[in-house]
Motif scaffolding. Structure first.
Motif, PDB file in Angstrom:
ATOM      1  N   LYS A  76      -3.593   4.812   7.573  1.00  0.00           N
ATOM      2  CA  LYS A  76      -2.786   3.644   7.202  1.00  0.00           C
ATOM      3  C   LYS A  76      -3.527   2.505   7.155  1.00  0.00           C
ATOM      4  O   LYS A  76      -3.265   1.813   6.095  1.00  0.00           O
ATOM      5  CB  LYS A  76      -1.773   3.774   8.156  1.00  0.00           C
ATOM      6  CG  LYS A  76      -0.336   4.062   7.784  1.00  0.00           C
ATOM      7  CD  LYS A  76       0.859   4.005   8.801  1.00  0.00           C
ATOM      8  CE  LYS A  76       1.315   2.765   9.169  1.00  0.00           C
ATOM      9  NZ  LYS A  76       2.652   2.691   9.953  1.00  0.00           N
ATOM     10  N   ALA A  77      -4.454   2.253   7.922  1.00  0.00           N
ATOM     11  CA  ALA A  77      -5.069   0.922   8.057  1.00  0.00           C
ATOM     12  C   ALA A  77      -6.122   0.706   6.777  1.00  0.00           C
ATOM     13  O   ALA A  77      -6.368  -0.079   6.297  1.00  0.00           O
ATOM     14  CB  ALA A  77      -5.741   0.725   9.289  1.00  0.00           C
ATOM     15  N   GLU A  78      -6.856   1.876   6.407  1.00  0.00           N
ATOM     16  CA  GLU A  78      -7.758   2.035   5.253  1.00  0.00           C
ATOM     17  C   GLU A  78      -7.082   1.859   4.087  1.00  0.00           C
ATOM     18  O   GLU A  78      -7.668   1.511   2.959  1.00  0.00           O
ATOM     19  CB  GLU A  78      -8.495   3.136   5.377  1.00  0.00           C
ATOM     20  CG  GLU A  78      -9.120   3.291   6.714  1.00  0.00           C
ATOM     21  CD  GLU A  78      -9.932   4.763   6.737  1.00  0.00           C
ATOM     22  OE1 GLU A  78     -11.182   4.732   7.707  1.00  0.00           O
ATOM     23  OE2 GLU A  78      -9.585   5.712   6.313  1.00  0.00           O
ATOM     24  N   ILE A  79      -5.973   1.988   3.647  1.00  0.00           N
ATOM     25  CA  ILE A  79      -5.231   2.142   2.484  1.00  0.00           C
ATOM     26  C   ILE A  79      -5.273   0.604   1.664  1.00  0.00           C
ATOM     27  O   ILE A  79      -5.600   0.742   0.611  1.00  0.00           O
ATOM     28  CB  ILE A  79      -3.697   2.539   2.521  1.00  0.00           C
ATOM     29  CG1 ILE A  79      -3.539   4.172   2.876  1.00  0.00           C
ATOM     30  CG2 ILE A  79      -2.842   2.358   1.299  1.00  0.00           C
ATOM     31  CD1 ILE A  79      -3.921   5.002   1.704  1.00  0.00           C
ATOM     32  N   ALA A  80      -4.999  -0.234   2.460  1.00  0.00           N
ATOM     33  CA  ALA A  80      -4.839  -1.549   1.857  1.00  0.00           C
ATOM     34  C   ALA A  80      -6.180  -2.039   1.382  1.00  0.00           C
ATOM     35  O   ALA A  80      -6.364  -2.571   0.319  1.00  0.00           O
ATOM     36  CB  ALA A  80      -4.271  -2.733   2.792  1.00  0.00           C
ATOM     37  N   ALA A  81      -7.003  -1.773   2.424  1.00  0.00           N
ATOM     38  CA  ALA A  81      -8.748  -2.018   1.755  1.00  0.00           C
ATOM     39  C   ALA A  81      -9.312  -1.259   0.822  1.00  0.00           C
ATOM     40  O   ALA A  81      -9.881  -1.845  -0.239  1.00  0.00           O
ATOM     41  CB  ALA A  81      -9.577  -1.929   2.839  1.00  0.00           C
ATOM     42  N   ALA A  82      -8.799  -0.102   0.469  1.00  0.00           N
ATOM     43  CA  ALA A  82      -9.243   0.868  -0.519  1.00  0.00           C
ATOM     44  C   ALA A  82      -8.298   0.433  -1.855  1.00  0.00           C
ATOM     45  O   ALA A  82      -8.937   0.807  -2.813  1.00  0.00           O
ATOM     46  CB  ALA A  82      -8.970   2.359  -0.149  1.00  0.00           C
ATOM     47  N   LEU A  83      -7.325  -0.073  -1.794  1.00  0.00           N
ATOM     48  CA  LEU A  83      -6.580  -0.416  -3.010  1.00  0.00           C
ATOM     49  C   LEU A  83      -6.879  -1.661  -3.645  1.00  0.00           C
ATOM     50  O   LEU A  83      -6.624  -1.978  -4.664  1.00  0.00           O
ATOM     51  CB  LEU A  83      -5.073  -0.559  -2.479  1.00  0.00           C
ATOM     52  CG  LEU A  83      -4.252   0.713  -2.627  1.00  0.00           C
ATOM     53  CD1 LEU A  83      -2.972   0.504  -1.938  1.00  0.00           C
ATOM     54  CD2 LEU A  83      -4.263   1.356  -3.939  1.00  0.00           C
ATOM     55  N   GLN A  84      -7.770  -2.307  -2.594  1.00  0.00           N
ATOM     56  CA  GLN A  84      -8.190  -3.932  -3.276  1.00  0.00           C
ATOM     57  C   GLN A  84      -8.906  -3.834  -4.567  1.00  0.00           C
ATOM     58  O   GLN A  84      -8.645  -4.615  -5.594  1.00  0.00           O
ATOM     59  CB  GLN A  84      -8.826  -4.487  -2.259  1.00  0.00           C
ATOM     60  CG  GLN A  84      -7.975  -5.322  -1.033  1.00  0.00           C
ATOM     61  CD  GLN A  84      -7.103  -6.091  -1.386  1.00  0.00           C
ATOM     62  OE1 GLN A  84      -7.094  -6.755  -2.561  1.00  0.00           O
ATOM     63  NE2 GLN A  84      -5.983  -6.353  -0.705  1.00  0.00           N
ATOM     64  N   PRO A  85      -9.979  -2.954  -4.663  1.00  0.00           N
ATOM     65  CA  PRO A  85     -10.759  -2.774  -6.106  1.00  0.00           C
ATOM     66  C   PRO A  85     -10.144  -2.345  -7.077  1.00  0.00           C
ATOM     67  O   PRO A  85     -10.235  -2.347  -8.301  1.00  0.00           O
ATOM     68  CB  PRO A  85     -12.024  -2.175  -5.525  1.00  0.00           C
ATOM     69  CG  PRO A  85     -11.773  -1.370  -4.309  1.00  0.00           C
ATOM     70  CD  PRO A  85     -10.658  -2.144  -3.540  1.00  0.00           C
ATOM     71  N   LEU A  86      -8.999  -1.425  -6.731  1.00  0.00           N
ATOM     72  CA  LEU A  86      -8.079  -0.501  -7.664  1.00  0.00           C
ATOM     73  C   LEU A  86      -7.096  -1.442  -8.162  1.00  0.00           C
ATOM     74  O   LEU A  86      -6.643  -1.076  -9.369  1.00  0.00           O
ATOM     75  CB  LEU A  86      -7.685   0.670  -7.054  1.00  0.00           C
ATOM     76  CG  LEU A  86      -8.519   1.702  -6.784  1.00  0.00           C
ATOM     77  CD1 LEU A  86      -7.715   2.786  -6.057  1.00  0.00           C
ATOM     78  CD2 LEU A  86      -9.484   2.073  -7.753  1.00  0.00           C
ATOM     79  N   ALA A  87      -6.495  -2.500  -7.379  1.00  0.00           N
ATOM     80  CA  ALA A  87      -5.471  -3.475  -8.007  1.00  0.00           C
ATOM     81  C   ALA A  87      -5.927  -4.677  -7.698  1.00  0.00           C
ATOM     82  O   ALA A  87      -5.431  -5.352  -6.795  1.00  0.00           O
ATOM     83  CB  ALA A  87      -4.266  -2.910  -7.294  1.00  0.00           C
ATOM     84  N   PRO A  88      -6.760  -5.335  -8.497  1.00  0.00           N
ATOM     85  CA  PRO A  88      -7.081  -6.692  -8.452  1.00  0.00           C
ATOM     86  C   PRO A  88      -6.239  -7.844  -8.713  1.00  0.00           C
ATOM     87  O   PRO A  88      -6.278  -8.903  -7.957  1.00  0.00           O
ATOM     88  CB  PRO A  88      -8.368  -6.812  -9.130  1.00  0.00           C
ATOM     89  CG  PRO A  88      -8.171  -5.895 -10.360  1.00  0.00           C
ATOM     90  CD  PRO A  88      -7.345  -4.658  -9.704  1.00  0.00           C
ATOM     91  N   ARG A  89      -5.180  -7.508  -9.620  1.00  0.00           N
ATOM     92  CA  ARG A  89      -4.138  -8.568  -9.852  1.00  0.00           C
ATOM     93  C   ARG A  89      -2.829  -8.167  -8.984  1.00  0.00           C
ATOM     94  O   ARG A  89      -2.583  -7.081  -8.771  1.00  0.00           O
ATOM     95  CB  ARG A  89      -3.773  -8.525 -11.311  1.00  0.00           C
ATOM     96  CG  ARG A  89      -4.929  -8.765 -12.264  1.00  0.00           C
ATOM     97  CD  ARG A  89      -4.384  -8.567 -13.754  1.00  0.00           C
ATOM     98  NE  ARG A  89      -3.731  -7.463 -14.089  1.00  0.00           N
ATOM     99  CZ  ARG A  89      -4.224  -6.557 -14.577  1.00  0.00           C
ATOM    100  NH1 ARG A  89      -5.688  -6.680 -14.952  1.00  0.00           N
ATOM    101  NH2 ARG A  89      -3.702  -5.666 -15.004  1.00  0.00           N
TER     102      ARG A  89
END
Length: 126
Positions: A76-89
């Protein structure tokens, strides 16, 4: 023939049936009452967004014990960090999908974690 009957004392009404009814009403209203706070979640269904989906795939599969981003299982903790490059806006759409019997509460918890991480546009898919 005149019968001389002794005057009977007045009988006091019994309060037991009235007390029973009051307790039954009390139990009914306690069971019928809704305890807790209802909260509305603004999660549109997939396909109903204002803007078309664009960019990298951002599909979060929520399972009972795990979470997967685009098929890759992570915590659960890694999801937000992994989404950062995929959803920059901030308006980029992230699709949430409950899988394999995941409870609604689990999906809501993941959605709240993503909103707290700054991802505001979440879409719920079947």
């Amino acid at each position: 023939m005149i019968l001389d009957l002794a005057p009977r004392s007045r009988r006091k009404p019994s309060l037991t049936p009235m007390i029973d009814v009051v307790f039954l009403l009390l139990v009914f209203f306690m069971l019928a009452a809704r305890f807790g706070i209802d909260q509305a979640l603004p999660l549109p269904l997939a396909g109903g967004g204002e803007e078309p989906y664009r960019g990298a795939p951002r599909l979060v599969d929520v399972r009972p014990e795990a979470v997967a981003l685009n098929g890759v299982q992570m915590s659960k903790a890694e999801i937000a960090a992994a989404l950062q490059p995929l959803a920059p806006r901030p308006g980029d759409v992230i699709v949430l999908r409950g899988r394999d019997g995941a409870t609604l509460q689990r999906v809501v918890d993941i959605a709240e974690d993503l909103r707290a991480a700054g991802f505001g546009t979440l879409v719920l898919a079947e």
